[in-house]
Design a protein around this motif. Structure first.
Motif, PDB file in Angstrom:
ATOM      1  N   VAL A   1     -25.699 -53.356   7.007  1.00  0.00           N
ATOM      2  CA  VAL A   1     -24.614 -53.207   7.972  1.00  0.00           C
ATOM      3  C   VAL A   1     -24.644 -51.785   8.499  1.00  0.00           C
ATOM      4  CG1 VAL A   1     -22.139 -53.269   8.355  1.00  0.00           C
ATOM      5  CG2 VAL A   1     -23.185 -54.915   6.824  1.00  0.00           C
TER       6      VAL A   1
ATOM      7  N   ALA B   1     -23.084 -49.561  11.978  1.00  0.00           N
ATOM      8  CA  ALA B   1     -22.366 -49.476  13.247  1.00  0.00           C
ATOM      9  C   ALA B   1     -21.850 -50.837  13.702  1.00  0.00           C
ATOM     10  CB  ALA B   1     -23.249 -48.849  14.310  1.00  0.00           C
ATOM     11  N   GLU B   2     -21.240 -51.564  12.803  1.00  0.00           N
ATOM     12  CA  GLU B   2     -20.600 -52.838  13.088  1.00  0.00           C
ATOM     13  C   GLU B   2     -21.572 -53.973  13.375  1.00  0.00           C
ATOM     14  OE1 GLU B   2     -17.855 -51.972  16.224  1.00  0.00           O
ATOM     15  OE2 GLU B   2     -16.524 -50.876  14.900  1.00  0.00           O
TER      16      GLU B   2
ATOM     17  N   ASP C   1     -22.788 -58.839  15.731  1.00  0.00           N
ATOM     18  CA  ASP C   1     -21.698 -57.862  15.708  1.00  0.00           C
ATOM     19  C   ASP C   1     -20.552 -58.400  14.845  1.00  0.00           C
ATOM     20  OD1 ASP C   1     -19.620 -56.076  16.270  1.00  0.00           O
ATOM     21  OD2 ASP C   1     -20.140 -55.930  18.381  1.00  0.00           O
ATOM     22  N   ILE C   2     -20.091 -57.589  13.899  1.00  0.00           N
ATOM     23  CA  ILE C   2     -18.961 -58.005  13.061  1.00  0.00           C
ATOM     24  C   ILE C   2     -17.721 -57.154  13.299  1.00  0.00           C
ATOM     25  CG2 ILE C   2     -20.395 -58.995  11.258  1.00  0.00           C
ATOM     26  CD1 ILE C   2     -19.785 -56.428   9.592  1.00  0.00           C
ATOM     27  N   GLY C   3     -17.793 -56.264  14.268  1.00  0.00           N
ATOM     28  CA  GLY C   3     -16.630 -55.414  14.526  1.00  0.00           C
ATOM     29  C   GLY C   3     -16.279 -54.613  13.286  1.00  0.00           C
ATOM     30  N   SER C   4     -15.008 -54.581  12.956  1.00  0.00           N
ATOM     31  CA  SER C   4     -14.561 -53.799  11.794  1.00  0.00           C
ATOM     32  C   SER C   4     -14.230 -54.692  10.601  1.00  0.00           C
ATOM     33  CB  SER C   4     -13.338 -52.976  12.186  1.00  0.00           C
ATOM     34  OG  SER C   4     -12.303 -53.831  12.620  1.00  0.00           O
TER      35      SER C   4
ATOM     36  N   LYS D   1     -14.323 -56.567   7.083  1.00  0.00           N
ATOM     37  CA  LYS D   1     -14.846 -56.341   5.734  1.00  0.00           C
ATOM     38  C   LYS D   1     -15.663 -57.565   5.374  1.00  0.00           C
ATOM     39  CE  LYS D   1     -10.655 -53.939   4.462  1.00  0.00           C
ATOM     40  NZ  LYS D   1      -9.433 -54.006   3.689  1.00  0.00           N
TER      41      LYS D   1
ATOM     42  N   SER E   1     -13.354 -62.373  16.431  1.00  0.00           N
ATOM     43  CA  SER E   1     -14.562 -61.948  15.706  1.00  0.00           C
ATOM     44  C   SER E   1     -15.606 -63.055  15.690  1.00  0.00           C
ATOM     45  CB  SER E   1     -14.201 -61.551  14.281  1.00  0.00           C
ATOM     46  OG  SER E   1     -13.357 -60.429  14.291  1.00  0.00           O
TER      47      SER E   1
ATOM     48  N   LYS F   1     -17.241 -63.103  18.977  1.00  0.00           N
ATOM     49  CA  LYS F   1     -18.130 -61.948  19.112  1.00  0.00           C
ATOM     50  C   LYS F   1     -19.421 -62.158  18.317  1.00  0.00           C
ATOM     51  CE  LYS F   1     -16.384 -57.803  19.232  1.00  0.00           C
ATOM     52  NZ  LYS F   1     -15.787 -56.514  18.833  1.00  0.00           N
TER      53      LYS F   1
END
Length: 160
Positions: A16, A18-19, A31-34, A36, A151, A154
């Motif tokens: 992982v 930068a997201e 892309d997983i965004g923010s 967890k 998410s 995305k």
């Protein structure tokens, strides 16, 4: 004189940065965004990653998992359709198929009395492995469900 050499090798299949989540052994990233994440893989589920919106027990999870290791997507879809008919919920399912240069995919949307579930199943053009993103909206956690849906969308759109 004997010389004993011990070599320790660490191999990681997930990365992982930068997201962006990378599943290196399959060459998949998204892309997983923010969000967890937690590796829930086991002997029975060789790949099961849980991406979480919110804090437990008040969280909604988007799962990334391996569905099949050696199967054509068309065969997988036929089996799924049979399961829906046998389960008596085929009338609750909407199906959307798509294909691009890298992936063939099908998305199942189920609007049942228990809630709305989203299941995006995809196969890389260069392999017989089938993966998916899955989550179910939680009526009690509406804010988290909205973020999880965003998410999920995305992850699908950024899939490489």
């Amino acid at each position: 004189m004997k010389v004993v050499m011990i070599v320790v090798i660490f191999f990681t299949t997930f990365h992982v940065s930068a997201e962006i989540f990378e599943y290196k052994s399959a060459g998949i990233s998204f892309d997983i965004g923010s969000l967890k994440y937690d590796d829930k893989s086991s002997r029975d589920k060789p790949l099961l990653m849980a991406f979480q919106v919110g804090e437990s027990p008040f969280a909604v999870t988007v799962q990334f998992r391996l569905e099949s290791e050696n199967q054509a997507l068309d065969d997988f879809m036929k089996n799924e359709r049979l399961n829906q008919v046998k389960g008596g919920y085929s009338d609750e399912i909407k199906t959307f198929e798509s294909q691009n240069n890298n992936y063939a995919s099908v998305e199942y949307f189920r609007n049942s009395p228990l809630g709305k579930s989203h299941w995006f199943v995809f196969q890389k053009a260069s392999s017989n492995q089938i993966y998916s993103f899955w989550f179910i909206e939680n009526k009690g956690l509406q804010a988290e469900s909205i973020l999880a849906l965003s998410s999920y969308q995305k992850m699908k759109s950024s899939l490489k």
